[in-house]
Design a protein around this motif. Structure first.
Motif, PDB file in Angstrom:
ATOM      1  N   ASN A  21      39.394  37.460  47.042  1.00  0.00           N
ATOM      2  CA  ASN A  21      37.999  37.551  47.458  1.00  0.00           C
ATOM      3  C   ASN A  21      37.417  38.853  46.930  1.00  0.00           C
ATOM      4  OD1 ASN A  21      35.550  37.202  48.690  1.00  0.00           O
ATOM      5  ND2 ASN A  21      36.277  37.690  50.745  1.00  0.00           N
ATOM      6  N   PHE A  22      36.682  38.776  45.840  1.00  0.00           N
ATOM      7  CA  PHE A  22      36.127  39.993  45.259  1.00  0.00           C
ATOM      8  C   PHE A  22      34.720  39.713  44.737  1.00  0.00           C
ATOM      9  CE2 PHE A  22      38.495  37.755  41.990  1.00  0.00           C
ATOM     10  CZ  PHE A  22      37.669  37.798  40.869  1.00  0.00           C
ATOM     11  N   THR A  23      33.922  40.754  44.698  1.00  0.00           N
ATOM     12  CA  THR A  23      32.556  40.673  44.187  1.00  0.00           C
ATOM     13  C   THR A  23      32.300  41.900  43.324  1.00  0.00           C
ATOM     14  OG1 THR A  23      31.808  39.494  46.174  1.00  0.00           O
ATOM     15  CG2 THR A  23      30.127  40.509  44.785  1.00  0.00           C
ATOM     16  N   LEU A  24      32.119  41.684  42.039  1.00  0.00           N
ATOM     17  CA  LEU A  24      31.890  42.779  41.098  1.00  0.00           C
ATOM     18  C   LEU A  24      30.472  42.779  40.552  1.00  0.00           C
ATOM     19  CD1 LEU A  24      35.262  42.617  39.103  1.00  0.00           C
ATOM     20  CD2 LEU A  24      34.724  43.938  41.154  1.00  0.00           C
ATOM     21  N   ASN A  25      29.675  41.764  40.914  1.00  0.00           N
ATOM     22  CA  ASN A  25      28.262  41.699  40.516  1.00  0.00           C
ATOM     23  C   ASN A  25      28.073  41.714  39.002  1.00  0.00           C
ATOM     24  OD1 ASN A  25      27.327  41.726  43.257  1.00  0.00           O
ATOM     25  ND2 ASN A  25      27.714  43.931  43.308  1.00  0.00           N
ATOM     26  N   ARG A  26      28.968  41.033  38.303  1.00  0.00           N
ATOM     27  CA  ARG A  26      28.843  40.883  36.852  1.00  0.00           C
ATOM     28  C   ARG A  26      29.763  39.757  36.398  1.00  0.00           C
ATOM     29  NH1 ARG A  26      31.952  45.155  33.173  1.00  0.00           N
ATOM     30  NH2 ARG A  26      31.508  43.413  31.781  1.00  0.00           N
ATOM     31  N   THR A  27      29.653  39.383  35.137  1.00  0.00           N
ATOM     32  CA  THR A  27      30.496  38.317  34.599  1.00  0.00           C
ATOM     33  C   THR A  27      31.330  38.843  33.438  1.00  0.00           C
ATOM     34  OG1 THR A  27      28.726  37.583  33.102  1.00  0.00           O
ATOM     35  CG2 THR A  27      28.865  36.514  35.276  1.00  0.00           C
ATOM     36  N   PHE A  28      32.353  38.049  33.074  1.00  0.00           N
ATOM     37  CA  PHE A  28      33.287  38.430  32.021  1.00  0.00           C
ATOM     38  C   PHE A  28      33.476  37.256  31.068  1.00  0.00           C
ATOM     39  CE2 PHE A  28      34.192  41.011  35.687  1.00  0.00           C
ATOM     40  CZ  PHE A  28      34.470  42.266  35.178  1.00  0.00           C
ATOM     41  N   ASP A  29      33.751  37.585  29.809  1.00  0.00           N
ATOM     42  CA  ASP A  29      34.068  36.549  28.819  1.00  0.00           C
ATOM     43  C   ASP A  29      35.449  35.963  29.072  1.00  0.00           C
ATOM     44  OD1 ASP A  29      31.676  37.124  27.578  1.00  0.00           O
ATOM     45  OD2 ASP A  29      32.578  38.585  26.222  1.00  0.00           O
ATOM     46  N   SER A  30      36.366  36.811  29.505  1.00  0.00           N
ATOM     47  CA  SER A  30      37.744  36.377  29.756  1.00  0.00           C
ATOM     48  C   SER A  30      38.226  36.952  31.078  1.00  0.00           C
ATOM     49  CB  SER A  30      38.681  36.848  28.628  1.00  0.00           C
ATOM     50  OG  SER A  30      38.309  36.298  27.385  1.00  0.00           O
ATOM     51  N   ILE A  31      38.837  36.088  31.878  1.00  0.00           N
ATOM     52  CA  ILE A  31      39.517  36.514  33.110  1.00  0.00           C
ATOM     53  C   ILE A  31      40.948  36.027  32.991  1.00  0.00           C
ATOM     54  CG2 ILE A  31      39.597  36.359  35.622  1.00  0.00           C
ATOM     55  CD1 ILE A  31      36.619  35.846  35.643  1.00  0.00           C
ATOM     56  N   ILE A  32      41.896  36.925  33.158  1.00  0.00           N
ATOM     57  CA  ILE A  32      43.295  36.588  32.895  1.00  0.00           C
ATOM     58  C   ILE A  32      44.163  36.892  34.116  1.00  0.00           C
ATOM     59  CG2 ILE A  32      43.042  36.926  30.416  1.00  0.00           C
ATOM     60  CD1 ILE A  32      44.358  39.641  30.695  1.00  0.00           C
ATOM     61  N   MET A  33      45.225  36.082  34.267  1.00  0.00           N
ATOM     62  CA  MET A  33      46.246  36.278  35.308  1.00  0.00           C
ATOM     63  C   MET A  33      47.617  36.052  34.662  1.00  0.00           C
ATOM     64  SD  MET A  33      44.619  34.340  38.654  1.00  0.00           S
ATOM     65  CE  MET A  33      46.035  34.767  39.690  1.00  0.00           C
ATOM     66  N   PRO A  34      48.162  37.055  33.993  1.00  0.00           N
ATOM     67  CA  PRO A  34      49.431  36.866  33.282  1.00  0.00           C
ATOM     68  C   PRO A  34      50.645  36.846  34.216  1.00  0.00           C
ATOM     69  CG  PRO A  34      48.143  38.738  32.438  1.00  0.00           C
ATOM     70  CD  PRO A  34      47.583  38.369  33.773  1.00  0.00           C
ATOM     71  N   SER A  35      51.743  36.349  33.660  1.00  0.00           N
ATOM     72  CA  SER A  35      53.086  36.550  34.222  1.00  0.00           C
ATOM     73  C   SER A  35      53.232  36.057  35.659  1.00  0.00           C
ATOM     74  CB  SER A  35      53.485  38.028  34.127  1.00  0.00           C
ATOM     75  OG  SER A  35      53.380  38.490  32.806  1.00  0.00           O
ATOM     76  N   SER A  36      52.805  34.821  35.920  1.00  0.00           N
ATOM     77  CA  SER A  36      53.004  34.175  37.231  1.00  0.00           C
ATOM     78  C   SER A  36      52.326  34.896  38.378  1.00  0.00           C
ATOM     79  CB  SER A  36      54.503  34.016  37.531  1.00  0.00           C
ATOM     80  OG  SER A  36      55.160  33.288  36.521  1.00  0.00           O
ATOM     81  N   THR A  37      51.295  35.674  38.090  1.00  0.00           N
ATOM     82  CA  THR A  37      50.559  36.354  39.154  1.00  0.00           C
ATOM     83  C   THR A  37      49.979  35.356  40.147  1.00  0.00           C
ATOM     84  OG1 THR A  37      50.001  38.175  37.668  1.00  0.00           O
ATOM     85  CG2 THR A  37      48.630  37.910  39.626  1.00  0.00           C
ATOM     86  N   LEU A  38      49.620  34.176  39.669  1.00  0.00           N
ATOM     87  CA  LEU A  38      49.054  33.150  40.545  1.00  0.00           C
ATOM     88  C   LEU A  38      49.977  32.833  41.716  1.00  0.00           C
ATOM     89  CD1 LEU A  38      46.838  30.944  41.045  1.00  0.00           C
ATOM     90  CD2 LEU A  38      48.278  29.423  39.673  1.00  0.00           C
ATOM     91  N   PHE A  39      51.278  32.870  41.476  1.00  0.00           N
ATOM     92  CA  PHE A  39      52.238  32.482  42.508  1.00  0.00           C
ATOM     93  C   PHE A  39      52.395  33.552  43.593  1.00  0.00           C
ATOM     94  CE2 PHE A  39      54.691  29.572  39.349  1.00  0.00           C
ATOM     95  CZ  PHE A  39      53.611  28.710  39.353  1.00  0.00           C
ATOM     96  N   CYS A  40      51.731  34.678  43.425  1.00  0.00           N
ATOM     97  CA  CYS A  40      51.752  35.696  44.467  1.00  0.00           C
ATOM     98  C   CYS A  40      50.833  35.331  45.632  1.00  0.00           C
ATOM     99  CB  CYS A  40      51.337  37.048  43.899  1.00  0.00           C
ATOM    100  SG  CYS A  40      52.515  37.752  42.730  1.00  0.00           S
ATOM    101  N   LEU A  41      49.952  34.364  45.442  1.00  0.00           N
ATOM    102  CA  LEU A  41      49.074  33.911  46.516  1.00  0.00           C
ATOM    103  C   LEU A  41      49.850  32.988  47.444  1.00  0.00           C
ATOM    104  CD1 LEU A  41      45.881  33.274  44.379  1.00  0.00           C
ATOM    105  CD2 LEU A  41      46.509  35.307  45.674  1.00  0.00           C
ATOM    106  N   GLU A  42      49.639  33.128  48.745  1.00  0.00           N
ATOM    107  CA  GLU A  42      50.556  32.562  49.721  1.00  0.00           C
ATOM    108  C   GLU A  42      50.160  31.202  50.273  1.00  0.00           C
ATOM    109  OE1 GLU A  42      50.838  35.647  52.623  1.00  0.00           O
ATOM    110  OE2 GLU A  42      52.194  36.853  51.399  1.00  0.00           O
ATOM    111  N   SER A  43      49.028  30.639  49.863  1.00  0.00           N
ATOM    112  CA  SER A  43      48.598  29.344  50.394  1.00  0.00           C
ATOM    113  C   SER A  43      47.585  28.714  49.448  1.00  0.00           C
ATOM    114  CB  SER A  43      47.985  29.503  51.795  1.00  0.00           C
ATOM    115  OG  SER A  43      46.776  30.239  51.725  1.00  0.00           O
ATOM    116  N   ASP A  44      47.353  27.407  49.633  1.00  0.00           N
ATOM    117  CA  ASP A  44      46.312  26.736  48.853  1.00  0.00           C
ATOM    118  C   ASP A  44      44.950  27.353  49.122  1.00  0.00           C
ATOM    119  OD1 ASP A  44      48.184  25.076  47.791  1.00  0.00           O
ATOM    120  OD2 ASP A  44      47.515  23.248  48.797  1.00  0.00           O
ATOM    121  N   GLU A  45      44.720  27.786  50.359  1.00  0.00           N
ATOM    122  CA  GLU A  45      43.436  28.391  50.707  1.00  0.00           C
ATOM    123  C   GLU A  45      43.206  29.665  49.898  1.00  0.00           C
ATOM    124  OE1 GLU A  45      45.674  27.305  52.855  1.00  0.00           O
ATOM    125  OE2 GLU A  45      44.596  25.528  53.584  1.00  0.00           O
TER     126      GLU A  45
END
Length: 423
Positions: A206-230
């Motif tokens: 949950n973050f708000t940076l008030n801008r957009t990016f051309d590329s957003i990346i999550m390398p090296s299984s970072t996604l699996f650090c999240l603990e639930s579907d929510e």
């Protein structure tokens, strides 16, 4: 422990008449015990001992001040709750527990050279890149070094990434790294390439940076650090809000589509252990690092325990009494997702999964691929699906409206469902 020594001395001296002295000692004990708990949490060898020590020092303090028994019990319970809360924190994503230290974590985890090169290729034309769960931003620092190499090779070509003096503010920074662990961000800034990166302390759910990016990346299984579907859905929704028009959300993780649906415990792989601490995963002149894991199939969760065992400081001294620094042990929790689950959650966040590949070189993704590389875009910019001439595309949710069971159930006979053996 200093708090216990102070409070024990106060109790033995029976100094109970000077209220100002007691107030001073009281404040000092609170500070020392809290600081002690935090330090033990990060680097100490015995977190439960920190809880006991904190509670004991408070109990000694209240006893020395001749407080009523009920108040002493209340203070003891409050001290226990405070210490347990501090020591029970789950960092980053992923649930880090034990004597966690960023220094030891980064010795084992993070992007390798192949991963860095892949993201460099995919982001080379991007004017703004955001890395989520960056750690020490090894990937972004690779992008920064690529930028500097380009500047040195050709003075006529302009870099996509502005120098830090021109990108101090979040709105103009070209390389932005986000992590919820201050230790990682501090290390990022101290390493080569770190000066080109704007480090942001934040939660990728949950973050708000008030801008957009051309590329957003999550390398090296970072996604699996999240603990639930929510949490995954919240993260994808935040990504959607910060992904610019024509932008790409890119991530990679190990593939678990064919993982066995069974549990295993710490000891189930003992035959492969190199020591009581598990399987050796890295060895250096300073230490050996060991790993063991357990699996909860129902929760889709791995818990990995890492132990860093320092070697003798003086290699020539092999006696049993040789000094050895304390070992560091911590646990990491990964809640994995299968490819179809990832597609579903991305769709729910208004992202379109453009492709899932089996490697960094465009390999075809199959259930037994070792890696999945996922590329997403804004759902509003996704191309229309190809529908063959004469066919009509409808949503699966609309099938019940199109066909009611009663309309065709009577037209089918039992024989229509029987095979040659009558089953």
């Amino acid at each position: 422990s200093w708090p216990r020594i102070i409070c024990s001395a106060l109790a033995r001296a029976n100094l109970t008449k000077n209220s100002r002295f007691h107030t001073l000692i009281f404040c000092l004990a609170i500070f020392c015990s809290s600081q002690h708990v935090v330090e033990i949490d990060q680097d100490g060898p015995n977190p439960p001992g920190a809880i006991c020590c904190c509670c004991c020092c408070w109990h000694h303090l209240f006893f020395a001040m001749k407080m009523p028994a009920a108040l002493r019990r209340l203070g003891f319970a409050a001290a226990f709750a405070l210490a347990a809360t501090q020591l029970g924190r789950r960092e980053k994503a992923g649930g880090r527990a034990g004597c966690f230290s960023a220094q030891h974590y980064l010795r084992l985890h993070g992007a390798d050279a192949e991963t860095i090169e892949f993201y460099r290729r995919r982001c080379q034309d991007s004017t703004a890149v955001l890395e989520l769960g960056c750690g020490d931003a090894r990937v972004l620092r690779g992008l920064a070094s690529c930028s500097h190499e380009g500047q040195q090779q050709s003075s006529a070509s302009s870099s996509s990434f502005a120098p830090p003096s021109e990108a101090r503010e979040l709105g103009s920074a070209k390389l932005v790294a986000m992590d919820r662990e201050p230790q990682f961000l501090d290390r990022c800034k101290s390493l080569p390439g770190g000066d080109d990166i704007l480090a942001v302390l934040g939660d990728m759910c949950n973050f708000t940076l008030n801008r957009t990016f051309d590329s957003i990346i999550m390398p090296s299984s970072t996604l699996f650090c999240l603990e639930s579907d929510e949490q995954v859905l919240q993260c994808f929704q935040s990504v959607r809000q910060h992904l610019g028009s024509g932008g790409e959300f890119l991530l990679d993780a190990y593939n678990v589509d064919e993982i066995l649906e069974e549990d295993w415990s710490w000891d189930d792989a003992k035959d492969t252990f190199d020591s009581e601490y598990g399987k050796r995963v890295k060895s250096s002149p300073e230490e050996d690092a060991f790993e063991m894991s357990k699996h909860d199939a129902e929760k889709q969760m791995f818990v990995c325990r890492y132990t860093h065992l320092p070697k003798l400081l003086v290699e020539e001294d092999t006696s049993a009494s040789a000094a050895r620094p304390p070992l560091v042990s911590y646990e990491l929790t990964h809640r994995y997702l299968k490819s179809q689950q990832l597609r579903r959650l991305a769709t729910a966040a208004d992202l379109h999964v453009r492709s899932i590949e089996g490697g960094f070189n465009g390999e075809e993704f199959t259930p037994d691929s070792s890696r999945m590389v996922v590329s997403c875009m804004l759902a509003s910019e996704a191309p229309d699906e190809l529908v063959p001439e004469g066919w009509t595309a409808i949503n699966c949710e609309d099938l019940d409206d199109e066909w009611e069971d009663d309309e065709f159930e009577d037209t089918l006979e039992d024989d229509d469902f029987e095979d040659k053996d009558g089953e």
